[in-house]
Design a protein around this motif. Structure first.
Motif, PDB file in Angstrom:
ATOM      1  N   ALA A  91      41.835  34.525  37.694  1.00  0.00           N
ATOM      2  CA  ALA A  91      42.342  35.623  38.474  1.00  0.00           C
ATOM      3  C   ALA A  91      41.488  35.885  39.883  1.00  0.00           C
ATOM      4  CB  ALA A  91      42.329  37.049  37.798  1.00  0.00           C
ATOM      5  N   ILE A  92      40.461  35.187  40.125  1.00  0.00           N
ATOM      6  CA  ILE A  92      39.834  35.309  41.174  1.00  0.00           C
ATOM      7  C   ILE A  92      40.461  34.217  42.332  1.00  0.00           C
ATOM      8  CG2 ILE A  92      37.485  35.156  42.276  1.00  0.00           C
ATOM      9  CD1 ILE A  92      36.385  35.746  39.475  1.00  0.00           C
ATOM     10  N   PRO A 117      27.412  34.905  53.179  1.00  0.00           N
ATOM     11  CA  PRO A 117      27.297  36.297  52.614  1.00  0.00           C
ATOM     12  C   PRO A 117      28.563  36.445  51.794  1.00  0.00           C
ATOM     13  CG  PRO A 117      26.455  36.244  54.963  1.00  0.00           C
ATOM     14  CD  PRO A 117      27.005  34.733  54.552  1.00  0.00           C
ATOM     15  N   ASP A 118      29.901  36.001  52.296  1.00  0.00           N
ATOM     16  CA  ASP A 118      30.997  36.169  51.383  1.00  0.00           C
ATOM     17  C   ASP A 118      30.877  35.581  50.196  1.00  0.00           C
ATOM     18  OD1 ASP A 118      33.750  36.986  51.194  1.00  0.00           O
ATOM     19  OD2 ASP A 118      34.490  34.994  51.984  1.00  0.00           O
ATOM     20  N   PHE A 119      30.278  34.357  50.200  1.00  0.00           N
ATOM     21  CA  PHE A 119      30.053  33.720  48.747  1.00  0.00           C
ATOM     22  C   PHE A 119      29.374  34.543  48.070  1.00  0.00           C
ATOM     23  CE2 PHE A 119      27.450  31.338  45.883  1.00  0.00           C
ATOM     24  CZ  PHE A 119      28.258  30.808  45.072  1.00  0.00           C
ATOM     25  N   GLU A 120      28.253  35.235  48.369  1.00  0.00           N
ATOM     26  CA  GLU A 120      27.352  36.064  47.617  1.00  0.00           C
ATOM     27  C   GLU A 120      28.210  37.182  47.211  1.00  0.00           C
ATOM     28  OE1 GLU A 120      23.008  38.272  47.986  1.00  0.00           O
ATOM     29  OE2 GLU A 120      24.022  37.787  49.769  1.00  0.00           O
ATOM     30  N   ARG A 124      28.267  37.875  43.113  1.00  0.00           N
ATOM     31  CA  ARG A 124      27.794  39.127  42.551  1.00  0.00           C
ATOM     32  C   ARG A 124      29.057  40.051  41.988  1.00  0.00           C
ATOM     33  NH1 ARG A 124      22.648  41.130  44.296  1.00  0.00           N
ATOM     34  NH2 ARG A 124      21.421  39.447  45.369  1.00  0.00           N
ATOM     35  N   ARG A 125      29.987  40.231  42.783  1.00  0.00           N
ATOM     36  CA  ARG A 125      30.937  41.215  42.404  1.00  0.00           C
ATOM     37  C   ARG A 125      31.963  40.804  41.501  1.00  0.00           C
ATOM     38  NH1 ARG A 125      32.159  44.438  48.173  1.00  0.00           N
ATOM     39  NH2 ARG A 125      30.128  45.140  48.324  1.00  0.00           N
TER      40      ARG A 125
END
Length: 152
Positions: A91-92, A117-120, A124-125
């Motif tokens: 679903a991601i 930063p977008d990958f992080e 994380r989320r």
């Protein structure tokens, strides 16, 4: 398994190079009539040798400049745990492929992001909060060369 002759293999090589070829163009390229090329394509599709034609998008041109391969180890084993993980990770939208593998990790994911930063943020989320994730290993893609697989 379907028996393939040299013409079938030539059709597959031509289609790997250009999946948009019409039966007429394919026939001209291989010295077949359009109906003969069409019948062979139909037979290869019916036997699921050719499963689908796919659109190959350039992720970088669409703004996704980072590709990361993640090795994911699942802490809890069993069909239910694996199924829960597969449903959640599928679903991601940034996860391009989910491969159940044998070896050090249980899954290999291909993840695209706009930048690190977008990958992080995605990691994380979204990914680290998935059910059953015990550990992760990341490899950032530097370059890629695609080759068609063997045709026989």
């Amino acid at each position: 398994m379907i028996a393939l002759d040299e013409i079938d293999r030539a059709i597959l090589r031509a289609m790997v190079a250009d999946a948009d070829l019409s039966a007429g163009a394919l026939g001209r390229r291989l010295g077949l009539s359009q109906p003969a090329a069409w019948r062979r394509l139909k037979r290869l599709r019916a036997a699921s040798v050719i499963r689908a034609a796919r659109l190959d998008l350039d992720a970088e041109k669409l703004g996704f400049g980072v590709t990361v391969f993640l090795g994911v180890k699942i802490g809890t084993k069993g069909q239910a745990a694996l199924g829960d993980f597969e449903r959640a990770v599928s679903a991601i939208p940034e996860v391009q492929t989910v491969e159940h593998v044998l070896g050090m990790y249980d899954y290999r994911l291909r993840v695209v992001a706009r930048d690190l930063p977008d990958f992080e943020r995605v990691l994380r989320r979204r990914i680290m909060t998935l059910p059953g994730v015990a550990s992760l290993d990341a490899n950032v893609l530097l370059s890629e060369e695609r080759r068609p697989g063997p045709i026989g």
